[in-house]
Scaffold this active site. Structure first.
Site, short mmCIF file in Angstrom:
data_model
loop_
_atom_site.label_atom_id
_atom_site.label_comp_id
_atom_site.label_asym_id
_atom_site.label_seq_id
_atom_site.Cartn_x
_atom_site.Cartn_y
_atom_site.Cartn_z
CE1 TYR A 1 -3.60 -3.03 0.76
CE2 TYR A 1 -4.51 -1.29 -0.34
CZ TYR A 1 -3.84 -2.53 0.08
OH TYR A 1 -5.31 -3.76 -0.54
NE ARG B 1 -2.99 0.16 -5.08
CZ ARG B 1 -4.13 -0.51 -4.57
NH1 ARG B 1 -3.71 -1.77 -3.40
NH2 ARG B 1 -4.96 -0.17 -4.33
CD GLN C 1 -15.20 -1.20 -10.01
OE1 GLN C 1 -14.88 -2.18 -9.76
NE2 GLN C 1 -14.95 -0.95 -11.17
CG ASP D 1 -7.31 6.34 -8.36
OD1 ASP D 1 -7.54 6.27 -8.87
OD2 ASP D 1 -8.18 7.42 -8.03
CG HIS E 1 -14.04 -1.06 -4.25
ND1 HIS E 1 -13.79 -1.33 -5.05
CD2 HIS E 1 -15.12 -2.09 -3.70
CE1 HIS E 1 -14.57 -2.25 -5.64
NE2 HIS E 1 -15.50 -2.67 -4.49
N GLY F 1 -14.02 2.30 -17.55
CA GLY F 1 -12.71 2.07 -17.39
C GLY F 1 -12.66 0.46 -16.28
C1 BV8 Z 1 -18.19 -8.76 -0.63
C2 BV8 Z 1 -9.34 -2.07 -2.85
C3 BV8 Z 1 -19.51 -9.93 0.98
C4 BV8 Z 1 -8.52 -2.27 -2.54
C5 BV8 Z 1 -11.07 -3.85 -4.24
C6 BV8 Z 1 -15.19 -16.19 -5.52
C7 BV8 Z 1 -14.04 -15.88 -4.39
C8 BV8 Z 1 -14.39 -14.69 -3.56
C9 BV8 Z 1 -15.28 -13.64 -3.61
C10 BV8 Z 1 -15.79 -13.95 -4.73
C11 BV8 Z 1 -15.85 -14.77 -5.43
N1 BV8 Z 1 -17.10 -13.70 -6.04
C12 BV8 Z 1 -17.66 -12.82 -5.91
C13 BV8 Z 1 -17.34 -12.52 -5.09
C14 BV8 Z 1 -16.48 -11.41 -3.98
C15 BV8 Z 1 -15.39 -10.60 -4.71
C16 BV8 Z 1 -15.19 -10.53 -5.85
O1 BV8 Z 1 -16.05 -9.56 -6.96
N2 BV8 Z 1 -14.87 -11.53 -6.07
C17 BV8 Z 1 -13.94 -10.98 -8.32
C18 BV8 Z 1 -12.19 -10.93 -8.28
C19 BV8 Z 1 -14.81 -12.03 -8.29
N3 BV8 Z 1 -16.08 -9.44 -3.77
C20 BV8 Z 1 -15.82 -9.09 -2.95
O2 BV8 Z 1 -14.85 -9.85 -2.33
C21 BV8 Z 1 -16.58 -7.50 -2.42
N4 BV8 Z 1 -17.03 -7.68 -0.67
O3 BV8 Z 1 -18.05 -9.35 -1.59
O4 BV8 Z 1 -18.41 -9.05 0.28
C22 BV8 Z 1 -19.33 -9.63 2.47
C23 BV8 Z 1 -21.09 -9.08 2.68
C24 BV8 Z 1 -21.30 -9.05 4.34
C25 BV8 Z 1 -19.97 -9.50 4.83
C26 BV8 Z 1 -18.83 -9.97 4.00
C27 BV8 Z 1 -18.55 -10.09 2.79
C28 BV8 Z 1 -14.90 -6.73 -2.22
C29 BV8 Z 1 -15.15 -6.44 -3.62
C30 BV8 Z 1 -13.95 -5.18 -2.99
C31 BV8 Z 1 -12.36 -5.30 -3.10
N5 BV8 Z 1 -11.57 -3.99 -3.41
N6 BV8 Z 1 -10.23 -2.15 -4.08
C32 BV8 Z 1 -7.26 -1.94 -3.07
O5 BV8 Z 1 -7.99 -1.16 -4.13
O6 BV8 Z 1 -6.38 -2.35 -2.51
S1 BV8 Z 1 -11.78 -4.54 -5.86
C33 BV8 Z 1 -10.37 -3.28 -6.80
O7 BV8 Z 1 -10.51 -4.25 -8.62
C34 BV8 Z 1 -10.38 -2.14 -7.54
O8 BV8 Z 1 -10.95 -1.53 -6.72
C35 BV8 Z 1 -10.63 -1.97 -8.69
O9 BV8 Z 1 -11.18 -0.93 -9.25
C36 BV8 Z 1 -11.83 -2.34 -8.96
C37 BV8 Z 1 -12.61 -3.46 -9.86
O10 BV8 Z 1 -10.89 -3.75 -10.79
P1 BV8 Z 1 -11.44 -2.29 -12.41
O11 BV8 Z 1 -11.65 -1.44 -11.48
O12 BV8 Z 1 -12.92 -2.89 -12.65
O13 BV8 Z 1 -10.00 -2.74 -12.84
P2 BV8 Z 1 -9.68 -3.90 -14.11
O14 BV8 Z 1 -8.33 -4.13 -13.82
O15 BV8 Z 1 -10.22 -5.12 -13.79
O16 BV8 Z 1 -10.45 -3.65 -14.94
C38 BV8 Z 1 -9.67 -2.33 -15.48
C39 BV8 Z 1 -10.53 -2.05 -16.86
O17 BV8 Z 1 -9.52 -0.78 -17.64
C40 BV8 Z 1 -10.01 -3.13 -17.84
O18 BV8 Z 1 -11.52 -3.68 -18.42
C41 BV8 Z 1 -9.19 -2.21 -18.93
O19 BV8 Z 1 -9.35 -2.65 -20.88
C42 BV8 Z 1 -9.69 -0.40 -18.79
N7 BV8 Z 1 -9.20 0.81 -18.82
C43 BV8 Z 1 -7.80 0.48 -19.03
N8 BV8 Z 1 -7.26 1.22 -19.57
C44 BV8 Z 1 -8.27 2.43 -19.89
C45 BV8 Z 1 -9.38 1.55 -19.64
N9 BV8 Z 1 -10.13 1.69 -19.84
C46 BV8 Z 1 -10.73 2.86 -20.28
N10 BV8 Z 1 -9.73 4.11 -20.86
C47 BV8 Z 1 -8.21 3.41 -19.97
N11 BV8 Z 1 -7.04 4.19 -20.75
#
Ligand code: BV8
Length: 247
Positions: A71, A74, A105, A108, A123, A191
């Protein structure tokens, strides 16, 4: 700036008639500020780790020093970053469309730096810290620390004020975001790979409420096939062009 194409004009036309707009942003909107997205392979020291494996309470419990240093690394990148043209154009849209609700989400704080007045941070925010036991925010100075400081009142570790995988999102912010998505007539996802829940669930919520769905992303995503409007380009090009087409 990119020449306006038909898809730019279509999104501008949709914004013109929208009365309740939601913009949902992900890590891609900060990519042009030099901040790696969540799905980008990490570089340097962190190359061998996946963000999803470090952003968990288990990782912090197992190795608080390692997670804290990630962290801190970052935070340094974010401190050096500036809002890019997408952040600035979204803030300008915010002023043009008073009903616009910005949900991010990202952790920053660049939307706020760009001038967006109200940002629903699903988040949390990496620039804030809280006690890992009492959950109270703390303004303890963490600069230059290589391991998490201890809470002055209870002695537990201080942690970043972000939502880790497996942790619940802030209930009021999630509820406000879901209410806005369930009541909007246009949701623009910018994004985001739309993989992380419940954030990505806002898209289905908006669509089930009859809203039009626009996606701004240079890559295809899991939800691209559901988009009514698709801008297959970087946000830093799309949003200034949409803003110009609106004028
Ligand atoms: C919850 C903070 C329930 C931290 C983040 C299976 C197993 C375990 C868990 C799960 C599971 N299935 C679902 C889950 C739940 C899990 C989840 O969704 N997992 C995913 C991986 C499957 N979710 C959770 O755990 C959430 N909590 O469900 O709790 C609960 C309820 C009650 C009681 C207890 C529990 C919590 C999720 C939050 C996690 N924390 N961030 C930190 O930052 O350190 S999430 C993290 O991912 C970031 O915040 C990020 O923003 C977020 C999402 O990713 P994206 O933003 O989409 O970023 P990514 O890199 O994926 O994509 C970028 C995109 O940008 C790409 O498409 C790319 O093409 C595009 N791009 C690139 N350049 C550009 C662009 N677009 C436009 N312009 C450009 N120039």
């Amino acid at each position: 700036m990119r020449r306006a194409g038909p898809e730019i004009d279509v999104l501008a036309a949709a914004l013109r008639v929208s009365r309740r707009t939601v913009v949902l942003t992900g890590a891609g909107v900060s990519a042009e500020s030099g901040i790696p997205t969540f799905r980008d392979p990490q570089d340097g020291l962190w190359a061998r780790y996946r963000a999803e494996d470090l952003a968990t309470p288990e990782a912090f419990a197992r190795d608080p020093r390692l997670v804290w240093q990630w962290y801190q690394w970052r935070r340094e990148a974010i401190a050096a970053a500036k809002p890019n043209a997408a952040h600035l154009a979204i803030a300008a849209l915010d002023r043009l469309l008073p009903s616009l609700v910005l949900v991010t989400q990202n952790v920053d704080g660049l939307h706020q730096q760009a001038g967006s007045r109200s940002v629903l941070e699903l988040h949390g925010n990496i620039l804030r810290n809280r006690c890992s036991r009492e959950n109270r925010l703390t303004d303890i100075d963490t600069r230059g620390t290589s391991k998490p400081p201890r809470c002055p009142s209870c002695g537990a570790y201080i942690r970043p004020d972000v939502v880790w995988f497996g942790e619940p999102l802030p209930p009021q912010i999630l509820a406000a975001s879901q209410a806005a998505a369930g009541n909007c007539d246009l949701l623009i996802a910018v994004g985001t790979s739309s993989m992380v829940m419940p954030a990505a669930g806002l898209i289905a919520l908006a669509r089930s409420a009859g809203a039009r769905f626009a996606e701004v992303n240079p890559q295809e995503t899991l939800v691209s096939s559901q988009a009514d409007i698709s801008l297959r380009m970087p946000a830093g090009e799309a949003f200034p062009a949409v803003l110009a087409a609106l004028d």
